[in-house]
Scaffold this motif. Structure first.
Motif, PDB file in Angstrom:
ATOM      1  N   LYS A   1       0.818  -1.205   0.000  1.00 58.49           N
ATOM      2  CA  LYS A   1       0.000   0.000   0.000  1.00 58.49           C
ATOM      3  C   LYS A   1       0.860   1.267   0.000  1.00 58.49           C
ATOM      4  N   THR A   2       0.289   2.353  -0.521  1.00 57.71           N
ATOM      5  CA  THR A   2       0.918   3.663  -0.435  1.00 57.71           C
ATOM      6  C   THR A   2       0.528   4.284   0.903  1.00 57.71           C
ATOM      7  N   VAL A   3       1.524   4.777   1.646  1.00 54.09           N
ATOM      8  CA  VAL A   3       1.302   5.270   3.008  1.00 54.09           C
ATOM      9  C   VAL A   3       1.571   6.772   3.071  1.00 54.09           C
ATOM     10  N   LEU A   4       0.620   7.510   3.634  1.00 52.13           N
ATOM     11  CA  LEU A   4       0.775   8.944   3.860  1.00 52.13           C
ATOM     12  C   LEU A   4       0.557   9.232   5.336  1.00 52.13           C
ATOM     13  N   VAL A   5       1.326  10.180   5.890  1.00 49.61           N
ATOM     14  CA  VAL A   5       1.238  10.496   7.317  1.00 49.61           C
ATOM     15  C   VAL A   5       1.142  11.999   7.516  1.00 49.61           C
ATOM     16  N   ASP A   6       0.144  12.425   8.286  1.00 49.54           N
ATOM     17  CA  ASP A   6       0.081  13.788   8.798  1.00 49.54           C
ATOM     18  C   ASP A   6       0.617  13.712  10.220  1.00 49.54           C
ATOM     19  N   PRO A   7       1.863  14.164  10.450  1.00 56.03           N
ATOM     20  CA  PRO A   7       2.557  13.858  11.705  1.00 56.03           C
ATOM     21  C   PRO A   7       2.203  14.812  12.836  1.00 56.03           C
ATOM     22  N   LYS A   8       2.437  14.325  14.050  1.00 52.47           N
ATOM     23  CA  LYS A   8       2.373  15.175  15.232  1.00 52.47           C
ATOM     24  C   LYS A   8       3.696  15.118  15.992  1.00 52.47           C
ATOM     25  N   SER A   9       4.342  13.958  15.966  1.00 54.88           N
ATOM     26  CA  SER A   9       5.619  13.812  16.660  1.00 54.88           C
ATOM     27  C   SER A   9       6.731  14.553  15.929  1.00 54.88           C
ATOM     28  N   SER A  10       7.660  15.113  16.701  1.00 52.27           N
ATOM     29  CA  SER A  10       8.826  15.771  16.108  1.00 52.27           C
ATOM     30  C   SER A  10       9.888  14.766  15.687  1.00 52.27           C
TER      31      SER A  10
ATOM     32  N   PHE B   1      10.472  12.196  13.241  1.00 51.68           N
ATOM     33  CA  PHE B   1       9.932  11.643  12.003  1.00 51.68           C
ATOM     34  C   PHE B   1      10.296  10.176  11.813  1.00 51.68           C
ATOM     35  N   ALA B   2      11.274   9.678  12.549  1.00 49.87           N
ATOM     36  CA  ALA B   2      11.648   8.273  12.438  1.00 49.87           C
ATOM     37  C   ALA B   2      10.506   7.347  12.860  1.00 49.87           C
ATOM     38  N   LEU B   3       9.564   7.878  13.639  1.00 46.56           N
ATOM     39  CA  LEU B   3       8.401   7.077  14.024  1.00 46.56           C
ATOM     40  C   LEU B   3       7.587   6.675  12.802  1.00 46.56           C
TER      41      LEU B   3
ATOM     42  N   SER C   1      17.829  20.483   4.571  1.00 46.10           N
ATOM     43  CA  SER C   1      17.445  19.892   5.853  1.00 46.10           C
ATOM     44  C   SER C   1      16.253  18.950   5.686  1.00 46.10           C
ATOM     45  N   ALA C   2      15.343  19.276   4.771  1.00 45.68           N
ATOM     46  CA  ALA C   2      14.214  18.384   4.520  1.00 45.68           C
ATOM     47  C   ALA C   2      14.698  17.047   3.970  1.00 45.68           C
ATOM     48  N   ARG C   3      15.641  17.092   3.040  1.00 46.07           N
ATOM     49  CA  ARG C   3      16.167  15.852   2.471  1.00 46.07           C
ATOM     50  C   ARG C   3      16.946  15.046   3.508  1.00 46.07           C
ATOM     51  N   LYS C   4      17.617  15.731   4.398  1.00 43.25           N
ATOM     52  CA  LYS C   4      18.326  15.034   5.468  1.00 43.25           C
ATOM     53  C   LYS C   4      17.353  14.327   6.399  1.00 43.25           C
ATOM     54  N   LEU C   5      16.271  15.028   6.760  1.00 41.41           N
ATOM     55  CA  LEU C   5      15.259  14.417   7.618  1.00 41.41           C
ATOM     56  C   LEU C   5      14.614  13.212   6.948  1.00 41.41           C
ATOM     57  N   LEU C   6      14.343  13.315   5.655  1.00 41.15           N
ATOM     58  CA  LEU C   6      13.747  12.202   4.922  1.00 41.15           C
ATOM     59  C   LEU C   6      14.680  10.996   4.894  1.00 41.15           C
TER      60      LEU C   6
END
Length: 481
Positions: A173-182, A184-186, A216-221
Motif C-alpha cells: 500500500k501507499t502510506v501517507l502520514v500527517d505527523p504530530k511527533s517531532s 519523524f523516524a516514528l 534539511s528536509a532531504r536530510k530528515l527524509l
C-alpha cells in the motif's frame, strides 16, 4: 496536469487511521454579562456536531467522492454513538473500535457572533494496548484499500504506528502520514509525510533560506526512511520535496476566513488525487488549490469536486477538459449541500440543442437559490416524446454541455415510460426548495409540484425567450440543406 483524473475520484480507495474525535458546537447570541462571574452569557440557539480529527480527514476524502474507511478508537458512550451516526451520513465506512474504560475524545466549543467563547476538551490518552487493537483491525481490512492515511493528533491511537506502517507496506500500500511527533523516524517507511512549518522546525528542519530548507528536509527524509515530504508553509504555499526533486506551489490568493482543518484538507486531497491516478506533482497542485478554497470558509470546511473544477477553470479551457459530476455521486453531493443549508433549485428538460433561450432560462432559475440541478431526459425518453429521429445529441454530450454552464451545478438523467417520462419520482427523492418550469403552465400541471409544495417549497413558472426553440433550429438547418 491531466484533469481527466477528476472523473475517476471514486476509484480512490482510502483508509484513514488515527485519532478520531467529535467536534461539538453550541452557537448563540451574547447580550449580557453573567451576574455570577465576569463572563458573557450565551443564549444557545443551535447545536452542531461534526466529525473531528482523523474523522474530518475521512470526511474530506468522502466529499471528494473517494471511497473511504475510518479506523480509530472511541468510548462506549453517547459521543461515540453520535460520531458513528455522522460517519454513516457522510458515507464513511466506519471501522471504529470501542474501548470500555476511556471516553470518546470530544472538543466542545461555545460560539457567539463568530467568536469562540470557550472550548471544553473531554479526553484521555489511549495506550499502546489500545493502539494494538487498531493494529489487529488494520490487518483485517487492509486488502480493501489502496492508500493508508495516518492522521496523528497525539492522542494515543497511533502508538503502534511503526508496526502499522510496516503492515501497510508489506501489503503493497501507499502510506501517507500527517505527523504530530517531532521524531519523524516514528513514521519510517511512509511514502509521504505532510508536516506544517512549525512541525518541520521542531523536527530539526532549518528555514534560513530555500537552500537550507531543502537540504534539511532531504536530510530528515533520509534519516527517517521516508520517500517524500509535502511541507505546508502557510502564506508561503507548499513544497513537495524528495531526494531528487523539489516543486514549490505558491499560496492561493484568497480572503482567509478560518485556517481550521486546512491540513486535513491538504492530505485528504493529495491522497484522493493520487488514488484517482494523478502523479504526485499534479496531486499536490490540486491539494494546494483545495487548501485555498478551504481557508476561505468558516470552520473545518471540506472541498467538493465542483469547487475544484471551477477553480481549475483556466486549465480546463487550455486543455479542452471539463469535470462533470458522475451521475452516481450527484445525489450524495446534493444531500451534503442541503445539510449545509444551501437552497436547491430543480428544473428539467431535453436540452437537445442548447440555445440562447436555454442559457437565459437556466440563469434565471439559478438566481432563485444557491444550487441548480437539471433533470435531463435520457435518450429513450426523448425518442418517445419527440420522435424516433431525436435526440440529435446523445445524453452524455448534452450533460457535458449543460454542466459547463456557470449556472448549472449538477445534471441528473431521468426518463421512465412507467412514470410518463416525467421527473416526478426524481423530484420526490431530491425534495428541492424550488421547482422551476419554463413555458405556459399552471402549477397544477407541473410534474412534482405537489411534492415540492407539500414540503414547504416553491414552484415557479418562467417564460421562454421568444423565437428560440430546438425544433425551429432543426427546421432551419434542414431548410438550408
Amino acid at each position: 496536469m491531466n484533469l481527466a483524473n477528476l472523473q475517476h475520484l471514486n476509484k480512490a480507495r482510502v483508509l484513514v487511521v488515527g485519532d478520531v474525535m467529535l467536534d461539538r458546537y453550541w452557537l448563540g447570541d451574547t447580550g449580557r454579562i453573567s451576574p455570577e462571574a465576569p463572563v458573557p452569557v450565551v443564549k444557545v440557539s443551535r447545536l452542531e456536531d461534526k466529525a473531528g480529527g482523523a474523522a474530518n480527514v475521512a470526511k474530506n476524502v468522502a466529499h471528494l467522492d473517494g471511497k473511504v474507511g475510518l479506523l480509530g478508537l472511541i468510548g462506549k458512550d453517547d459521543n461515540g454513538q453520535t460520531l458513528e451516526r455522522i460517519l454513516q451520513f457522510e458515507n464513511i465506512h466506519s471501522q471504529l473500535v470501542s474501548i470500555d474504560a476511556l471516553p470518546t475524545i470530544a472538543k466542545m466549543r461555545v460560539i457567539s457572533r463568530h467568536q469562540q467563547v470557550v472550548r471544553l476538551d473531554l479526553e484521555e490518552t489511549f495506550t499502546n494496548t489500545h493502539s494494538r487493537f487498531l493494529l489487529s483491525k488494520l490487518k483485517e481490512v487492509i486488502d480493501e484499500y489502496d492508500y493508508i492515511l495516518f492522521s496523528d493528533y497525539n492522542k494515543g491511537a497511533l502508538s503502534a504506528i511503526q508496526e502499522m506502517i510496516a503492515v501497510a507496506k508489506s501489503a503493497g500500500k501507499t502510506v501517507l502520514v500527517d505527523p504530530k511527533s517531532s521524531d519523524f523516524a516514528l513514521y519510517r517507511g511512509a511514502d509521504f509525510i505532510t508536516p506544517n512549518l512549525n512541525e518541520f522546525k521542531l523536527a530539526g528542519g532549518i528555514v534560513d533560506s530555500e537552500e537550507t530548507l531543502t537540504e534539511s528536509a532531504r536530510k530528515l527524509l533520509q534519516e527517517a526512511g521516508i520517500e517524500a515530504m509535502l511541507l505546508t508553509r502557510s502564506e508561503q504555499g507548499m513544497s513537495l520535496i524528495s531526494a531528487s526533486e523539489k516543486h514549490h506551489f505558491s499560496a492561493q490568493v484568497r480572503e482567509v476566513s478560518d485556517v481550521t482543518g486546512a491540513g486535513d484538507t491538504v492530505i485528504a486531497t493529495l491522497t484522493t488525487m493520487l488514488g484517482a491516478g494523478m502523479i504526485a506533482k499534479d496531486a499536490v497542485e490540486v491539494a494546494n488549490i483545495a487548501a485555498g478554497i478551504a481557508v476561505s470558509k468558516l470552520g473545518a470546511a471540506t472541498v467538493t469536486p465542483e469547487e475544484l473544477s471551477r477553480k481549475l477553470g483556466q486549465y480546463l479551457i487550455e486543455n479542452g477538459e471539463h469535470y462533470q459530476t458522475p451521475y452516481d455521486d450527484v445525489h450524495q453531493h446534493i444531500a451534503l449541500a442541503q445539510k449545509n443549508g444551501e437552497r436547491i433549485v430543480f428544473t428539467n428538460g431535453c436540452f437537445d440543442i442548447l440555445h440562447a433561450g436555454h442559457v437565459k432560462y437556466l440563469a434565471q432559475a439559478k438566481a432563485m437559490g444557491d444550487r441548480l440541478v437539471v433533470g435531463l431526459n435520457n435518450d429513450e425518453s426523448i425518442s418517445r416524446l419527440k420522435g424516433s429521429d431525436r435526440p440529435i445529441n446523445p445524453l452524455d454530450e448534452r450533460a457535458m454541455v449543460l454542466s459547463a454552464l456557470a449556472s448549472v451545478d449538477w445534471v441528473i438523467p431521468f426518463g421512465s415510460e412507467a412514470q410518463g417520462d416525467t421527473p416526478a419520482e426524481l423530484i420526490a427523492r431530491l425534495s428541492p426548495d424550488v421547482l422551476v418550469k419554463g413555458g405556459d403552465y399552471k402549477v397544477s400541471e407541473i410534474a412534482g409540484a405537489d411534492h415540492v409544495l407539500s414540503t414547504g417549497g416553491k414552484v415557479e413558472v418562467l417564460d421562454f425567450l421568444n423565437g428560440c426553440s430546438t425544433s425551429n433550429i432543426i427546421k432551419k438547418a434542414q431548410s438550408t440543406q
